[in-house]
Design a protein around this motif. Structure first.
Motif, mmCIF file in Angstrom:
data_model
loop_
_atom_site.group_PDB
_atom_site.id
_atom_site.type_symbol
_atom_site.label_atom_id
_atom_site.label_comp_id
_atom_site.label_asym_id
_atom_site.label_seq_id
_atom_site.Cartn_x
_atom_site.Cartn_y
_atom_site.Cartn_z
ATOM 1 N N GLY A 150 0.814 -1.209 0.000
ATOM 2 C CA GLY A 150 0.000 0.000 0.000
ATOM 3 C C GLY A 150 0.849 1.260 0.000
ATOM 4 N N GLU A 151 1.932 1.227 0.774
ATOM 5 C CA GLU A 151 2.841 2.377 0.799
ATOM 6 C C GLU A 151 3.561 2.539 -0.537
ATOM 7 O OE1 GLU A 151 4.050 2.459 5.512
ATOM 8 O OE2 GLU A 151 4.932 0.941 4.219
ATOM 9 N N MET A 152 3.924 1.429 -1.155
ATOM 10 C CA MET A 152 4.571 1.492 -2.471
ATOM 11 C C MET A 152 3.611 2.103 -3.495
ATOM 12 S SD MET A 152 7.673 0.095 -2.318
ATOM 13 C CE MET A 152 8.089 -0.747 -3.806
ATOM 14 N N PHE A 153 2.343 1.704 -3.451
ATOM 15 C CA PHE A 153 1.347 2.241 -4.372
ATOM 16 C C PHE A 153 1.164 3.738 -4.141
ATOM 17 C CE2 PHE A 153 -3.111 3.232 -5.443
ATOM 18 C CZ PHE A 153 -3.066 2.957 -6.814
ATOM 19 N N ALA A 154 1.105 4.158 -2.886
ATOM 20 C CA ALA A 154 0.950 5.580 -2.564
ATOM 21 C C ALA A 154 2.136 6.384 -3.099
ATOM 22 C CB ALA A 154 0.802 5.774 -1.061
ATOM 23 N N LEU A 155 3.347 5.844 -2.956
ATOM 24 C CA LEU A 155 4.527 6.522 -3.505
ATOM 25 C C LEU A 155 4.463 6.604 -5.027
ATOM 26 C CD1 LEU A 155 7.370 5.086 -1.263
ATOM 27 C CD2 LEU A 155 6.523 7.435 -1.318
ATOM 28 N N PHE A 156 3.973 5.559 -5.668
ATOM 29 C CA PHE A 156 3.821 5.571 -7.122
ATOM 30 C C PHE A 156 2.835 6.655 -7.555
ATOM 31 C CE2 PHE A 156 1.289 4.175 -10.790
ATOM 32 C CZ PHE A 156 2.277 4.197 -11.767
ATOM 33 N N MET A 204 1.978 9.358 -5.908
ATOM 34 C CA MET A 204 2.574 10.671 -5.641
ATOM 35 C C MET A 204 3.573 11.040 -6.732
ATOM 36 S SD MET A 204 2.926 10.609 -1.442
ATOM 37 C CE MET A 204 4.562 11.193 -1.543
ATOM 38 N N GLY A 205 4.397 10.095 -7.133
ATOM 39 C CA GLY A 205 5.365 10.346 -8.200
ATOM 40 C C GLY A 205 4.676 10.655 -9.517
ATOM 41 N N ALA A 206 3.635 9.881 -9.841
ATOM 42 C CA ALA A 206 2.895 10.123 -11.078
ATOM 43 C C ALA A 206 2.226 11.494 -11.040
ATOM 44 C CB ALA A 206 1.855 9.023 -11.284
ATOM 45 N N SER A 207 1.695 11.892 -9.891
ATOM 46 C CA SER A 207 1.076 13.222 -9.757
ATOM 47 C C SER A 207 2.100 14.324 -9.955
ATOM 48 C CB SER A 207 0.432 13.373 -8.375
ATOM 49 O OG SER A 207 -0.582 12.433 -8.205
ATOM 50 N N LEU A 208 3.283 14.158 -9.375
ATOM 51 C CA LEU A 208 4.351 15.150 -9.527
ATOM 52 C C LEU A 208 4.752 15.293 -10.991
ATOM 53 C CD1 LEU A 208 6.426 17.068 -8.235
ATOM 54 C CD2 LEU A 208 7.938 15.098 -8.025
#
Length: 159
Positions: free
Chosen positions: A131-137, A139-143
């Motif tokens: 879940g944390e890995m998905f959240a980081l993904f 966030m990166g895609a949003s950036l």
């Protein structure tokens, strides 16, 4: 009887060179000294739920003492430097371990599958969950999306 008392007194005065596995932080958590940080965390979490003074049927004094022992064991074993010093104190070496010591019993659940628990004092010291890995993904895609949008707007309005 006086001879037996003297023998018992002499035995209690002897300081063992190595602590037996039955009286270590590892045995308190039901783990072998080669247990991983994740296994230590899982064991601590499960046992802390069982022995927490607010959630157990044990008397408050017994539950508090047991819970404090668990916290002390976890605080020592979850810190790599303290764990290394503790392992040296009890005479355990990670270098030459081939098999668990004879007579060491690993906890087993009803299904026959080994159950381990562990916990971390430092949350940054654990692996990321899916879940944390998905959240980081996300966030990166949003950036990246925001940067692309800003560049596109700049090019469209640009002079």
């Amino acid at each position: 009887m006086a001879g037996n008392e003297a023998t018992a007194k002499n035995k209690s005065q002897k300081i063992p060179e190595k602590t037996p596995l039955g009286s270590t932080h590892y045995s308190l958590l039901g783990l072998h000294p080669s247990a991983s940080a994740i296994e230590i965390r899982r064991s601590y979490r499960e046992l802390s739920k069982l022995y927490h003074p607010d959630t157990t049927d044990l008397s408050p004094a017994v539950a508090t003492a047991k819970f404090q022992q668990l916290n002390n064991a976890y605080a020592t074993l979850s810190n790599p430097e303290r764990r290394l010093a503790y392992d040296l104190k009890i005479g355990y070496s990670r270098l030459n371990v081939i098999a668990p010591p004879p007579g060491f019993n690993t906890p087993v659940s009803g299904s026959g599958k080994k159950t381990y628990n562990s916990a971390y004092l430092d949350p940054t010291d654990r692996p990321l969950s899916p879940g944390e890995m998905f959240a980081l993904f996300i966030m990166g895609a949003s950036l990246i999306g925001c940067l692309v949008l800003a560049i596109a707007i700049g090019l469209i309005r640009g002079n």
